[in-house]
Design a protein around this motif. Structure first.
Motif, PDB file in Angstrom:
ATOM      1  N   MET B   1       0.676  -1.305   0.112  1.00 15.67           N
ATOM      2  CA  MET B   1       0.024   0.045   0.145  1.00 15.67           C
ATOM      3  C   MET B   1       1.035   1.199  -0.027  1.00 15.67           C
ATOM      4  O   MET B   1       1.841   1.320   0.822  1.00 15.67           O
ATOM      5  CB  MET B   1      -0.822  -0.061   0.982  1.00 15.67           C
ATOM      6  N   THR B   2       0.615   2.076  -0.889  1.00 18.90           N
ATOM      7  CA  THR B   2       1.445   3.258  -0.880  1.00 18.90           C
ATOM      8  C   THR B   2       0.477   4.458  -0.667  1.00 18.90           C
ATOM      9  O   THR B   2      -0.238   5.037  -1.614  1.00 18.90           O
ATOM     10  CB  THR B   2       1.896   3.704  -2.230  1.00 18.90           C
ATOM     11  N   LEU B   3       0.423   4.932   0.608  1.00 21.79           N
ATOM     12  CA  LEU B   3      -0.271   6.025   1.069  1.00 21.79           C
ATOM     13  C   LEU B   3       0.558   7.303   0.667  1.00 21.79           C
ATOM     14  O   LEU B   3       1.779   7.482   0.704  1.00 21.79           O
ATOM     15  CB  LEU B   3      -0.347   5.947   2.427  1.00 21.79           C
ATOM     16  N   GLN B   4      -0.163   8.233  -0.063  1.00 20.65           N
ATOM     17  CA  GLN B   4       0.576   9.346  -0.379  1.00 20.65           C
ATOM     18  C   GLN B   4       0.104  10.851   0.498  1.00 20.65           C
ATOM     19  O   GLN B   4       0.622  11.634   0.457  1.00 20.65           O
ATOM     20  CB  GLN B   4       0.487   9.676  -2.099  1.00 20.65           C
ATOM     21  N   ALA B   5      -1.040  10.629   1.020  1.00 21.90           N
ATOM     22  CA  ALA B   5      -1.859  12.017   1.709  1.00 21.90           C
ATOM     23  C   ALA B   5      -2.459  11.409   2.929  1.00 21.90           C
ATOM     24  O   ALA B   5      -2.873  10.017   3.074  1.00 21.90           O
ATOM     25  CB  ALA B   5      -2.729  12.613   0.828  1.00 21.90           C
ATOM     26  N   ILE B   6      -2.635  12.435   3.890  1.00 16.69           N
ATOM     27  CA  ILE B   6      -3.100  12.152   5.269  1.00 16.69           C
ATOM     28  C   ILE B   6      -4.230  13.099   5.262  1.00 16.69           C
ATOM     29  O   ILE B   6      -4.019  14.334   5.358  1.00 16.69           O
ATOM     30  CB  ILE B   6      -2.491  11.895   6.285  1.00 16.69           C
ATOM     31  N   ILE B   7      -5.536  12.889   5.662  1.00 16.79           N
ATOM     32  CA  ILE B   7      -6.647  13.757   5.841  1.00 16.79           C
ATOM     33  C   ILE B   7      -6.963  13.570   7.201  1.00 16.79           C
ATOM     34  O   ILE B   7      -7.291  12.411   7.628  1.00 16.79           O
ATOM     35  CB  ILE B   7      -7.741  13.525   4.813  1.00 16.79           C
ATOM     36  N   PHE B   8      -7.148  14.746   7.811  1.00 18.15           N
ATOM     37  CA  PHE B   8      -7.639  14.640   9.253  1.00 18.15           C
ATOM     38  C   PHE B   8      -8.771  15.377   9.624  1.00 18.15           C
ATOM     39  O   PHE B   8      -9.107  16.509   9.065  1.00 18.15           O
ATOM     40  CB  PHE B   8      -6.553  15.480  10.086  1.00 18.15           C
ATOM     41  N   ASP B   9      -9.606  14.825  10.398  1.00 24.97           N
ATOM     42  CA  ASP B   9     -10.807  15.340  11.016  1.00 24.97           C
ATOM     43  C   ASP B   9     -10.257  16.448  11.835  1.00 24.97           C
ATOM     44  O   ASP B   9      -9.299  16.454  12.485  1.00 24.97           O
ATOM     45  CB  ASP B   9     -11.555  14.381  11.668  1.00 24.97           C
ATOM     46  N   ALA B  10     -11.210  17.228  12.213  1.00 24.81           N
ATOM     47  CA  ALA B  10     -10.843  18.672  12.971  1.00 24.81           C
ATOM     48  C   ALA B  10     -11.135  18.324  14.530  1.00 24.81           C
ATOM     49  O   ALA B  10     -10.114  18.109  15.217  1.00 24.81           O
ATOM     50  CB  ALA B  10     -11.071  20.020  12.352  1.00 24.81           C
ATOM     51  N   TYR B  11     -12.414  18.707  14.740  1.00 24.05           N
ATOM     52  CA  TYR B  11     -12.983  18.685  16.378  1.00 24.05           C
ATOM     53  C   TYR B  11     -12.770  17.408  16.949  1.00 24.05           C
ATOM     54  O   TYR B  11     -13.155  16.569  16.433  1.00 24.05           O
ATOM     55  CB  TYR B  11     -14.298  19.464  16.272  1.00 24.05           C
ATOM     56  N   GLY B  12     -12.005  17.411  18.019  1.00 23.12           N
ATOM     57  CA  GLY B  12     -11.797  16.201  18.890  1.00 23.12           C
ATOM     58  C   GLY B  12     -10.323  15.011  18.190  1.00 23.12           C
ATOM     59  O   GLY B  12     -10.084  14.571  18.972  1.00 23.12           O
ATOM     60  N   THR B  13     -10.021  15.467  17.200  1.00 22.60           N
ATOM     61  CA  THR B  13      -8.827  14.720  16.519  1.00 22.60           C
ATOM     62  C   THR B  13      -7.675  15.718  16.532  1.00 22.60           C
ATOM     63  O   THR B  13      -6.751  15.358  17.036  1.00 22.60           O
ATOM     64  CB  THR B  13      -9.434  14.408  14.826  1.00 22.60           C
ATOM     65  N   LEU B  14      -7.700  16.968  15.695  1.00 25.47           N
ATOM     66  CA  LEU B  14      -6.751  17.906  15.759  1.00 25.47           C
ATOM     67  C   LEU B  14      -6.830  18.771  17.095  1.00 25.47           C
ATOM     68  O   LEU B  14      -5.796  19.168  17.655  1.00 25.47           O
ATOM     69  CB  LEU B  14      -6.573  18.660  14.540  1.00 25.47           C
ATOM     70  N   PHE B  15      -8.086  19.549  17.111  1.00 26.58           N
ATOM     71  CA  PHE B  15      -8.291  20.247  18.341  1.00 26.58           C
ATOM     72  C   PHE B  15      -9.179  19.812  19.221  1.00 26.58           C
ATOM     73  O   PHE B  15     -10.124  19.002  19.280  1.00 26.58           O
ATOM     74  CB  PHE B  15      -9.075  21.345  17.371  1.00 26.58           C
ATOM     75  N   ASP B  16      -8.608  20.107  20.459  1.00 24.78           N
ATOM     76  CA  ASP B  16      -9.121  19.612  21.828  1.00 24.78           C
ATOM     77  C   ASP B  16     -10.591  20.558  22.307  1.00 24.78           C
ATOM     78  O   ASP B  16     -10.168  21.660  22.303  1.00 24.78           O
ATOM     79  CB  ASP B  16      -8.075  19.667  22.998  1.00 24.78           C
ATOM     80  N   VAL B  17     -11.582  19.863  22.281  1.00 24.54           N
ATOM     81  CA  VAL B  17     -12.670  20.563  22.444  1.00 24.54           C
ATOM     82  C   VAL B  17     -12.842  20.687  24.290  1.00 24.54           C
ATOM     83  O   VAL B  17     -13.901  20.969  24.772  1.00 24.54           O
ATOM     84  CB  VAL B  17     -14.041  20.019  21.799  1.00 24.54           C
ATOM     85  N   TYR B  18     -11.812  20.048  24.950  1.00 23.56           N
ATOM     86  CA  TYR B  18     -12.112  19.941  26.249  1.00 23.56           C
ATOM     87  C   TYR B  18     -12.273  21.340  27.075  1.00 23.56           C
ATOM     88  O   TYR B  18     -13.357  21.452  28.085  1.00 23.56           O
ATOM     89  CB  TYR B  18     -10.834  19.353  27.056  1.00 23.56           C
ATOM     90  N   ALA B  19     -11.788  22.389  26.596  1.00 21.73           N
ATOM     91  CA  ALA B  19     -12.053  23.732  27.059  1.00 21.73           C
ATOM     92  C   ALA B  19     -13.246  23.999  27.335  1.00 21.73           C
ATOM     93  O   ALA B  19     -13.944  24.907  27.856  1.00 21.73           O
ATOM     94  CB  ALA B  19     -11.026  24.823  26.351  1.00 21.73           C
ATOM     95  N   ILE B  20     -14.170  23.350  26.225  1.00 20.11           N
ATOM     96  CA  ILE B  20     -15.711  24.049  25.879  1.00 20.11           C
ATOM     97  C   ILE B  20     -16.326  23.297  27.184  1.00 20.11           C
ATOM     98  O   ILE B  20     -17.051  24.112  27.978  1.00 20.11           O
ATOM     99  CB  ILE B  20     -16.161  23.436  24.691  1.00 20.11           C
ATOM    100  N   GLY B  21     -16.079  22.481  27.656  1.00 18.48           N
ATOM    101  CA  GLY B  21     -16.530  21.619  28.970  1.00 18.48           C
ATOM    102  C   GLY B  21     -16.292  22.417  30.021  1.00 18.48           C
ATOM    103  O   GLY B  21     -17.191  22.652  30.977  1.00 18.48           O
TER     104      GLY B  21
END
Lengths: 226, 226
Positions: B1-21
């Motif tokens: 398998m030759t992965l060439q790109a990576i796509i990320f979800d944003a909220y909860g994956t890259l960005f921590d929504v803890y501060a909201i709570g």
């Protein structure tokens, strides 16, 4: 407005799912409420994800998947017997106490009645029988016919199709606010049986009317006719 | 398998929504956890209902609708100032601690990186800036371009389109199991950042791999290359 037909959602609207929570509490003391709430949420979530992704499978199976997930999430050790018992409740749900009389009166008033539900045909047949509602409905419609769950337009379209009426001449009745919103977006005239006294969903759409139980529905419909 | 790109979800994956709570708890002592949980659930529910019914509106507005509903449901009296404060948290979310270094290393390893999120472009721009992630991504993709939220195939299709790659040659990374399942159904190679140690959804589909944080993702990707 000349309403000619009334379509009912099934679970929570015609059929009382309370017994499921009671059995869950008996099987898992102290966890019954959490289990039945998570189970219901997951059941609905899975129907939406499968509809968005065109990966339909029948409601009975989705319901079982949701139960398995919910027990795992809550750390409950569910054997096959408990699973069968809980699933079996769906085959013998009772109607809410006022429903049978209200449906009979609506039919006598000349309305054509139908069910339009996420449940697959076998589940609906069993529920109609257990509730003693045989013969009351012109049609028992399952989204299984289109392999898309509510709130997909294809699911709501089943109603106008069988009655040969436009959606606005059909009253769509549900206890689930999201279902009422979806039906309103689709074009039905809608009535929300808000049994739980829940707040309206913030979806920018309103039911045409609402009440606390099916007696309120009967009053509303008779008022419209006069 | 030759992965060439990576796509990320944003909220909860890259960005921590803890501060909201945390802010919710400060504003409504004893109710912060319930509010932030219901808010998140409703936010996602509304995206799905609006996608199923083709009634899209931007994520910022859906998020605000979900907040208004959640406060009403929980009986919390939210003034406009509290509402602005809570919504404002979305403009200054922090990244999870390991994320910046992992993204930099993935980029150095030669991967093209992107975000694919339900958030509307302005929200994503603010979050990328607040997290110090400018310049790391070839593309910051918002479902706003297709007016359909994940898990609609049209939303996932944005990734293959911008990279000119088939989905199976792109690794889709999310902390939300339902998002990973939707991406897998669509055809991506997938990685579940299971930060919460949650059970797998019972959707009949598996992520290709999973780990507890983004460091596990980095190890996984490097292992694939050797």
């Amino acid at each position: 407005m000349t309403l000619q037909a009334i379509i009912f959602d099934a679970y929570g609207t015609l059929f009382d799912v309370y017994a499921i929570g009671a059995l869950a509490e008996k099987l898992f003391p102290g966890k019954g409420a959490a289990l039945s709430e998570l189970w219901r949420d997951k059941q609905i979530e899975y129907t939406r994800l499968r509809t968005l992704c065109s990966t339909y499978k029948p409601f009975w199976e989705v319901t079982q998947d949701a139960l398995v997930f919910s027990c795992r999430k809550l750390g409950l050790d569910m054997g096959l017997e408990a699973q069968s018992q809980l699933m079996g409740e769906y085959a013998r749900l009772q109607a809410f106490p006022e429903n049978l009389a209200v449906l009979q009166q609506l039919k006598q008033d000349g309305f054509k009645l139908a069910i339009l539900s996420n449940g697959n045909p076998q589940m609906l047949e069993a529920a109609v029988q257990a509730a003693g509602m045989q013969g009351l409905f012109s049609h028992v419609l399952s989204v299984d016919a289109v392999k898309k769950y509510k709130t997909a337009p294809e699911a709501y379209q089943l109603g106008p199709d069988v009655f040969g009426l436009s959606a606005k001449h059909i009253l769509f009745v549900s206890s689930n606010c999201w279902d009422v919103c979806g039906a309103s977006w689709f074009g039905y005239t809608t009535f929300w049986v808000n049994r739980a006294g829940a707040p309206l969903e913030e979806l920018g759409v309103l039911p045409d009317a609402s009440g606390r139980d099916m007696n309120d529905l009967l009053s509303h419909v008779r008022q419209l006719k006069t």
